[in-house]
Design a protein around this motif. Structure first.
Motif, mmCIF file in Angstrom:
data_model
loop_
_atom_site.group_PDB
_atom_site.id
_atom_site.type_symbol
_atom_site.label_atom_id
_atom_site.label_comp_id
_atom_site.label_asym_id
_atom_site.label_seq_id
_atom_site.Cartn_x
_atom_site.Cartn_y
_atom_site.Cartn_z
ATOM 1 N N LEU A 48 0.836 -1.208 0.000
ATOM 2 C CA LEU A 48 0.000 0.000 0.000
ATOM 3 C C LEU A 48 0.866 1.252 0.000
ATOM 4 O O LEU A 48 0.604 2.205 -0.745
ATOM 5 N N ARG A 49 1.899 1.272 0.836
ATOM 6 C CA ARG A 49 2.781 2.436 0.922
ATOM 7 C C ARG A 49 3.447 2.709 -0.424
ATOM 8 O O ARG A 49 3.518 3.847 -0.875
ATOM 9 N N GLU A 50 3.948 1.632 -1.076
ATOM 10 C CA GLU A 50 4.590 1.787 -2.387
ATOM 11 C C GLU A 50 3.628 2.367 -3.428
ATOM 12 O O GLU A 50 4.042 3.082 -4.326
ATOM 13 N N ARG A 51 2.355 2.058 -3.270
ATOM 14 C CA ARG A 51 1.349 2.550 -4.215
ATOM 15 C C ARG A 51 0.762 3.899 -3.796
ATOM 16 O O ARG A 51 -0.111 4.430 -4.470
ATOM 17 N N GLY A 52 1.210 4.446 -2.669
ATOM 18 C CA GLY A 52 0.710 5.733 -2.198
ATOM 19 C C GLY A 52 -0.660 5.643 -1.549
ATOM 20 O O GLY A 52 -1.420 6.607 -1.514
ATOM 21 N N VAL A 53 -0.987 4.457 -1.011
ATOM 22 C CA VAL A 53 -2.282 4.207 -0.364
ATOM 23 C C VAL A 53 -2.058 4.078 1.134
ATOM 24 O O VAL A 53 -1.082 3.473 1.574
ATOM 25 N N ASN A 54 -2.961 4.655 1.923
ATOM 26 C CA ASN A 54 -2.867 4.571 3.381
ATOM 27 C C ASN A 54 -3.816 3.517 3.924
ATOM 28 O O ASN A 54 -4.858 3.240 3.330
ATOM 29 N N LEU A 55 -3.450 2.964 5.069
ATOM 30 C CA LEU A 55 -4.252 1.953 5.746
ATOM 31 C C LEU A 55 -4.860 2.590 6.991
ATOM 32 O O LEU A 55 -4.163 3.250 7.764
ATOM 33 N N ILE A 56 -6.146 2.360 7.177
ATOM 34 C CA ILE A 56 -6.838 2.870 8.359
ATOM 35 C C ILE A 56 -7.521 1.707 9.054
ATOM 36 O O ILE A 56 -8.223 0.920 8.415
ATOM 37 N N SER A 57 -7.290 1.582 10.362
ATOM 38 C CA SER A 57 -7.986 0.598 11.184
ATOM 39 C C SER A 57 -8.853 1.374 12.165
ATOM 40 O O SER A 57 -8.343 2.118 13.007
ATOM 41 N N ILE A 58 -10.148 1.217 12.040
ATOM 42 C CA ILE A 58 -11.101 1.997 12.831
ATOM 43 C C ILE A 58 -10.946 1.731 14.322
ATOM 44 O O ILE A 58 -10.785 2.655 15.116
ATOM 45 N N SER A 59 -10.996 0.469 14.736
ATOM 46 C CA SER A 59 -10.978 0.126 16.165
ATOM 47 C C SER A 59 -9.682 0.507 16.854
ATOM 48 O O SER A 59 -9.700 0.953 18.002
ATOM 49 N N GLU A 60 -8.559 0.325 16.170
ATOM 50 C CA GLU A 60 -7.279 0.624 16.798
ATOM 51 C C GLU A 60 -6.852 2.076 16.606
ATOM 52 O O GLU A 60 -5.833 2.495 17.143
ATOM 53 N N GLY A 61 -7.615 2.835 15.832
ATOM 54 C CA GLY A 61 -7.269 4.239 15.602
ATOM 55 C C GLY A 61 -5.983 4.413 14.818
ATOM 56 O O GLY A 61 -5.230 5.358 15.040
ATOM 57 N N ILE A 62 -5.724 3.514 13.893
ATOM 58 C CA ILE A 62 -4.491 3.557 13.109
ATOM 59 C C ILE A 62 -4.747 4.230 11.770
ATOM 60 O O ILE A 62 -5.722 3.931 11.084
ATOM 61 N N ASP A 63 -3.860 5.146 11.423
ATOM 62 C CA ASP A 63 -3.894 5.804 10.109
ATOM 63 C C ASP A 63 -2.446 5.948 9.669
ATOM 64 O O ASP A 63 -1.691 6.746 10.218
ATOM 65 N N THR A 64 -2.043 5.157 8.675
ATOM 66 C CA THR A 64 -0.636 5.119 8.277
ATOM 67 C C THR A 64 -0.204 6.339 7.466
ATOM 68 O O THR A 64 0.935 6.392 7.009
ATOM 69 N N SER A 65 -1.089 7.329 7.341
ATOM 70 C CA SER A 65 -0.675 8.543 6.636
ATOM 71 C C SER A 65 0.279 9.383 7.497
ATOM 72 O O SER A 65 0.930 10.285 6.996
ATOM 73 N N SER A 66 0.364 9.062 8.793
ATOM 74 C CA SER A 66 1.310 9.764 9.671
ATOM 75 C C SER A 66 2.372 8.792 10.158
ATOM 76 O O SER A 66 2.161 7.581 10.188
ATOM 77 N N ASN A 67 3.519 9.326 10.566
ATOM 78 C CA ASN A 67 4.591 8.485 11.097
ATOM 79 C C ASN A 67 4.154 7.747 12.353
ATOM 80 O O ASN A 67 4.472 6.577 12.542
ATOM 81 N N VAL A 68 3.412 8.442 13.216
ATOM 82 C CA VAL A 68 2.933 7.823 14.448
ATOM 83 C C VAL A 68 1.973 6.684 14.107
ATOM 84 O O VAL A 68 2.037 5.594 14.680
ATOM 85 N N GLY A 69 1.100 6.909 13.144
ATOM 86 C CA GLY A 69 0.173 5.863 12.703
ATOM 87 C C GLY A 69 0.898 4.656 12.148
ATOM 88 O O GLY A 69 0.503 3.514 12.383
ATOM 89 N N GLU A 70 1.969 4.900 11.418
ATOM 90 C CA GLU A 70 2.771 3.807 10.852
ATOM 91 C C GLU A 70 3.419 2.992 11.968
ATOM 92 O O GLU A 70 3.420 1.761 11.935
ATOM 93 N N ILE A 71 3.957 3.659 12.986
ATOM 94 C CA ILE A 71 4.582 2.961 14.114
ATOM 95 C C ILE A 71 3.542 2.160 14.881
ATOM 96 O O ILE A 71 3.776 0.993 15.226
ATOM 97 N N ILE A 72 2.387 2.758 15.123
ATOM 98 C CA ILE A 72 1.320 2.048 15.838
ATOM 99 C C ILE A 72 0.894 0.823 15.045
ATOM 100 O O ILE A 72 0.696 -0.261 15.601
ATOM 101 N N PHE A 73 0.789 0.971 13.713
ATOM 102 C CA PHE A 73 0.434 -0.172 12.873
ATOM 103 C C PHE A 73 1.436 -1.310 13.051
ATOM 104 O O PHE A 73 1.071 -2.460 13.228
ATOM 105 N N ARG A 74 2.721 -0.987 12.991
ATOM 106 C CA ARG A 74 3.764 -2.024 13.117
ATOM 107 C C ARG A 74 3.670 -2.715 14.484
ATOM 108 O O ARG A 74 3.776 -3.940 14.566
ATOM 109 N N LEU A 75 3.454 -1.939 15.537
ATOM 110 C CA LEU A 75 3.333 -2.529 16.874
ATOM 111 C C LEU A 75 2.092 -3.420 16.975
ATOM 112 O O LEU A 75 2.165 -4.534 17.500
ATOM 113 N N MET A 76 0.974 -2.941 16.469
ATOM 114 C CA MET A 76 -0.255 -3.723 16.518
ATOM 115 C C MET A 76 -0.107 -5.005 15.704
ATOM 116 O O MET A 76 -0.636 -6.054 16.074
ATOM 117 N N SER A 77 0.607 -4.942 14.598
ATOM 118 C CA SER A 77 0.839 -6.134 13.777
ATOM 119 C C SER A 77 1.621 -7.181 14.560
ATOM 120 O O SER A 77 1.306 -8.377 14.521
#
Length: 186
Positions: A83-112
């Motif tokens: 998704l990142r390579e294609r310029g697409v962001n990932l959003i997870s509603i329940s976890e409040g993750i939005d990979t459009s920000s650096n903090v969101g990307e870090i939270i995504f990696r931790l949640m994964s």
């Protein structure tokens, strides 16, 4: 370029409902929602493949929870990297993750990582529970298709020239089950 939100929902079995996820994705403003009804372990999911194919740069893939996207850390990271390579962001509603920000990307990696850990713990507990049950003498697995007396009855009927199809019908089993039991004990 306008951002389009594409939703993805998944349940593991046909008897589970997608309604909670679908409601949340609609509320999140998803223009289109793709679904699957199969295990998150499977990498081949038609709904997910279609969702990913429909995304363009600046779009957002929205899921209710990360575990709906995948239960395996490697698979989640692979999807996020694609998704990142294609310029697409990932959003997870329940976890409040939005990979459009650096903090969101870090939270995504931790949640994964935590999602993968949780799945491994479940597998470990299941194996331990099965081993403990087996040690107590509990019979595991599928119930036998035929009892020993039914196999003996089938052999007698077969010797009396009754056809296999008729014997299987009388014993309420499939022909392949009957063949398997007759050949197992020879």
């Amino acid at each position: 370029m306008e951002t389009v939100r594409i939703g993805y929902a998944r349940v593991s079995t046909d008897d589970q409902s997608l309604n909670l996820q679908l409601d949340a994705l609609r509320h999140a403003g998803c223009a289109k929602i793709f679904t699957d009804k199969l295990s998150g372990k499977s990498r081949r999911r038609a709904g997910l493949d279609d969702a990913l194919a429909s995304l363009n740069a600046n779009d957002q893939l929205v899921v209710w929870r990360l575990d709906r996207l995948g239960r395996n850390f490697r698979h989640l990271v692979d999807i996020a990297d694609e998704l990142r390579e294609r310029g697409v962001n990932l959003i997870s509603i329940s976890e409040g993750i939005d990979t459009s920000s650096n903090v969101g990307e870090i939270i995504f990696r931790l949640m994964s990582v935590f999602s993968d850990f949780e799945r491994n713990v479940i597998v470990e507990r299941t194996r331990a529970g099965l081993a403990a049950a087996k040690a107590r003498g509990v019979k595991l697995g599928r119930k036998p298709g035929l009892s020993a007396s039914q196999v003996a009855q089938a052999r007698q009927l077969l010797q009396s020239d009754m056809k296999m199809n008729a014997i299987a019908r009388q014993l309420a089993v499939g022909r392949s089950t009957l063949y398997r039991y007759l050949h197992r004990e020879t």
